[in-house]
Design an enzyme around this catalytic site. Structure first.
Site, PDB file in Angstrom:
ATOM      1  N   TYR A  60     -14.371  24.780 -13.001  1.00 44.86           N
ATOM      2  CA  TYR A  60     -13.644  24.634 -14.265  1.00 44.86           C
ATOM      3  C   TYR A  60     -13.388  26.024 -14.869  1.00 44.86           C
ATOM      4  CZ  TYR A  60     -14.593  19.640 -13.757  1.00 44.86           C
ATOM      5  OH  TYR A  60     -14.649  18.353 -13.293  1.00 44.86           O
ATOM      6  N   CYS A  76     -26.048   6.751  -1.704  1.00 44.11           N
ATOM      7  CA  CYS A  76     -24.805   6.169  -1.160  1.00 44.11           C
ATOM      8  C   CYS A  76     -23.567   6.610  -1.931  1.00 44.11           C
ATOM      9  CB  CYS A  76     -24.895   4.651  -1.193  1.00 44.11           C
ATOM     10  SG  CYS A  76     -25.061   3.979  -2.870  1.00 44.11           S
ATOM     11  N   ALA A  96     -19.559  26.117 -14.271  1.00 45.05           N
ATOM     12  CA  ALA A  96     -19.663  25.735 -12.848  1.00 45.05           C
ATOM     13  C   ALA A  96     -18.524  24.797 -12.462  1.00 45.05           C
ATOM     14  CB  ALA A  96     -21.013  25.054 -12.614  1.00 45.05           C
ATOM     15  N   CYS A 139     -24.302   0.960  -9.629  1.00 41.72           N
ATOM     16  CA  CYS A 139     -25.284   1.536  -8.717  1.00 41.72           C
ATOM     17  C   CYS A 139     -25.745   0.467  -7.737  1.00 41.72           C
ATOM     18  CB  CYS A 139     -26.466   2.060  -9.531  1.00 41.72           C
ATOM     19  SG  CYS A 139     -27.901   2.526  -8.545  1.00 41.72           S
TER      20      CYS A 139
HETATM   21 FE1  SF4 Z   1     -26.311   4.918  -4.673  1.00 41.11          FE
HETATM   22 FE2  SF4 Z   1     -27.292   4.260  -7.089  1.00 41.11          FE
HETATM   23 FE3  SF4 Z   1     -28.166   6.401  -5.839  1.00 41.11          FE
HETATM   24 FE4  SF4 Z   1     -25.698   6.348  -6.857  1.00 41.11          FE
HETATM   25  S1  SF4 Z   1     -27.592   6.259  -7.994  1.00 41.11           S
HETATM   26  S2  SF4 Z   1     -26.311   7.147  -4.894  1.00 41.11           S
HETATM   27  S3  SF4 Z   1     -25.156   4.218  -6.462  1.00 41.11           S
HETATM   28  S4  SF4 Z   1     -28.381   4.281  -5.175  1.00 41.11           S
END
Ligand code: SF4
Ligand code: ADP
Length: 678
Positions: free
Chosen positions: A174, A344, A171, A359
């Site tokens: 690559y 996010c 997938a 994160c």
């Molecule tokens: Fe945001 Fe953490 Fe989710 Fe990634 S894992 S999208 S950094 S909340």
């Protein structure tokens, strides 16, 4: 608390070829920004996932040999015995918690420039590599034989390292996906042309891998179910033939779609479960275990995925990053303790920048080995202290929660009525509602702690702070957007921006609006704020011109895999986009723009002006307290009040300040040492 019986289907073991997953929680391969260069960091992070209950924990993309090198992007390797040793540590760490370890064997084809190894890039055709103006060599039959041999050798090393599930990775554009793609693969030999020829290499690899290690290891394939030439279309068109051809040699199907920006979608544009309609029919077709992702954070959604027969396993990358303990929390009936991913993609941005995973929701991510942080356990404080945290934004909330868990007597004061700080306004911007999970998780957890007292509508002065008599004070009073235009383009700001037409992003988010007429937004920050304001105002019917010194809208958002979605959204909303230009002056009814390259100027109509350039730390209280800091055992400013940044930084800073409480801790460093090479 025992789990609710209705979640039992998520805890049924599942046979995958010769191995058995202990439950249905599957951490799919995901990038980490660590790769082969940081083996301790990587092993500790994967082990925590297994500890948190993920029944299968996979590596990131793992190069089979030097002909597939993605440098400077971080990737794992299984090139030699040294790699076997490092990767064995990952497998052992995962096994220690009863989970299966998976490895995603990878060849990048012409996407890999091989900057490090200097091996000639390879591909089904000679094509430009992704990051460098060099082309791949068209693989001849000898190259294909060598590749198959190398793949088999890497599979044997994977088995030696202790992995239970070994991927054939077809997938994400690559090498194998390049062979599969009818637009790319214009070969006229037995590996190109018809679908039968284009899948030949995948079939051969699956058969050879199974023959080599299939006695002990399950063989998985990762592939896209829709048409890669026109993403989103024709699910199970040509792929039906592929799936039917390989179902007997494949033990597990890890399914995705061609549009990586949907698969990896940010919550601003894509919600939970967005792949379901694409993959729904595959399980019946292949009759083998199926896994797929969808940024699932809701146990109900996970349950209906498995009970509804769409997949056998709940795949997750980001949800397992935001909360490595989701499975155990469901198992223990602690659903309200789940720390939900907010979508996010700051995690993706860290990999994109070549630094270990971080994160927004989980400040311990990537810090498991380096700082010894555990996502669920904070060591109890040796002495209970009185700690005052001022400001209940992301930094203050995280600090108060971590201090509370340590057992301190915590007082959290907040000037406004609502907890959340910047989140209160920012989550009103288009598409950002899920970000409120940062506040909601912490506010809920804090409500369970008797030793944390929260005082709202309590703006603290220096005298108030001293009166409380806390041993430790953490100032988390945030920041505000500057109206002066000060930022990377105008370090000292611009005098003419001091104008009644100028509004800060804070003012706009709080509901103020310029008088009727065209609004100019100047994006000098280049993340989400300016584009989100432009979208919001355009949707209100305002005429908006978005100006940026960069070449594209929200340039930094390339790293969060959403830049083109943002730009497309502004185009759809009718925002006029002006790139490579800087707003240099305000004149009556007009704004002056200068070309970022030539300096040539022009003027556009401007009835309202919003500079999104930089923020001013709200550190006056901290400064005042610093004048007599000896009153406290420690006085620390945290989050945006110290250095404005994105929310992940504030959360991490709040967490660190609480763990350290005035005593900076030692941080280990993961690196290769001389004379340790194999
Ligand atoms: Fe945001 Fe953490 Fe989710 Fe990634 S894992 S999208 S950094 S909340
Ligand atoms: P961060 O991202 O660093 O957490 P935020 O701007 O999101 O920063 O949050 C800062 C919070 O601090 C806001 O909710 C604000 O109302 C609060 N605050 C600012 N000054 C004071 C003060 N003097 N006393 C109490 N709370 C304050």
């Amino acid at each position: 608390m025992p789990r609710e019986p209705r979640f039992d289907p998520l805890f049924q073991p599942l046979k995958i070829g010769p191995v058995t997953a202990p439950n249905r929680f599957y951490q799919v391969p995901h990038c980490t920004g660590m790769g082969f260069a940081m083996p301790e960091t990587l092993a500790a992070m994967r082990a925590v996932k297994a500890e948190g209950g993920w029944g299968v924990v996979c590596t990131e993309y793992c190069s089979i040999d030097p002909t597939s090198d993605d440098h400077p992007a971080p990737y794992a390797t299984l090139w030699d015995q040294g790699d076997v040793r490092n990767m064995a540590k990952i497998a052992a760490g995962v096994h220690a918690h009863g989970a299966l370890a998976g490895v995603e064997l990878w060849h990048g084809g012409f996407r890999s420039s091989n900057n490090l190894s200097r091996a000639t890039p390879l591909g089904p055709v000679s094509q430009l590599t992704s990051t460098t103006p060099v082309q791949s060599a068209r693989m001849d039959l000898a190259d294909i034989r060598d590749y198959r041999r190398a793949h088999k050798a890497a599979a044997l090393r994977a088995k030696e390292a202790g992995f239970d599930i070994v991927y054939v990775y077809a997938a994400h554009t690559y090498l194998l996906a390049q062979f599969l793609n009818r637009q790319i693969n214009q070969r006229d030999d037995g590996y190109g042309g018809s679908i039968g020829n284009r899948i030949r290499l995948i079939r051969e690899l699956l058969e050879e891998t199974k023959e080599a290690i299939g006695d002990k290891c399950a063989i998985a394939i990762r592939l896209e179910v829709d048409d890669e030439v026109t993403p989103g279309s024709d699910p199970l068109g040509e792929k039906r033939f592929l799936l039917e051809s390989i179902r007997d040699t494949t033990d597990l199907f890890d399914l995705t779609i061609s549009d990586y920006y949907q698969e990896m979608g940010v919550s601003r544009f894509h919600k939970q479960g967005s792949l379901e309609s694409f993959i729904a029919d595959v399980r019946t077709l292949v009759g083998k275990p199926v896994v797929s992702v969808g940024r699932y954070t809701s146990p109900e959604a996970m349950l209906s995925l498995v009970k509804g027969g769409i997949t056998d396993l709940v795949g997750a990358a980001r949800p397992s990053i935001a909360d490595p303990f989701i499975p155990n929390k469901i198992r223990d009936g602690r659903l309200d303790d789940i720390r939900e991913c907010i979508g996010c993609n700051i995690c993706y941005a860290s990999d994109h920048q070549g630094v270990p995973l971080r994160c927004t929701q989980n400040p311990t991510m990537g810090e498991e080995w380096r700082r010894g942080w555990h996502p669920e356990i904070v060591p109890a404080a040796s002495t209970r202290e009185k700690v005052l945290v001022i400001g209940a934004g992301p930094a203050g909330l995280e600090a108060a929660l971590t201090l509370g868990r340590q057992g301190h007597e915590v007082i959290l004061t907040e000037a406004s009525r609502e907890l959340g700080g910047r989140l209160i306004n920012e989550t009103k911007l288009p598409g950002l509602q899920e970000w409120m999970r940062v506040r909601d998780y912490r506010a809920h957890q804090l409500s369970k702690l008797d030793n944390v007292a929260i005082y709202r509508e309590s703006r603290m002065s220096a005298a108030d702070v001293r009166e409380i008599g806390a041993a430790h004070v953490l100032v988390a009073t945030g920041s505000h957007w500057r109206k002066s235009g000060s930022g990377r383009y105008h370090l000292a700001g611009v005098a003419s921006f001091d104008d009644p037409r100028t509004f800060s992003p804070d003012e706009i988010m709080a509901g103020k609006r310029p008088a009727t007429g065209p609004i100019v937004i100047f994006d000098g920050e280049e993340y989400y704020m300016a584009s989100a304001l432009a979208e919001m105002l355009a949707k209100e019917g305002r005429q908006v011109t978005y100006v940026t010194g960069a070449g594209v809208v929200s340039a930094w958002s390339v790293k969060t895999a959403e830049q083109h979605l943002v730009q497309a959204r502004l185009i759809e909303c009718g925002v006029e986009i002006v790139v490579s230009q800087v707003v240099t002056e305000l004149f009556p009814q007009e704004a002056e723009l200068a070309c970022a390259f030539s300096g040539r100027t022009r003027r556009i109509a401007c009835a309202g002006f919003i500079p999104v350039t930089s923020r001013e730390p709200n550190d006056a209280l901290w400064q005042e307290l610093s004048a007599d800091a000896s009153t406290f055992r420690s006085l620390t400013r945290i989050g945006d009040c110290k250095a404005p940044g994105h929310i992940a930084i504030a959360v991490h800073d709040g967490h660190r300040a609480a763990r350290e409480l005035g005593q900076p801790a030692l941080v280990k460093r993961d690196r290769a040492l001389v004379d340790a090479h194999l």
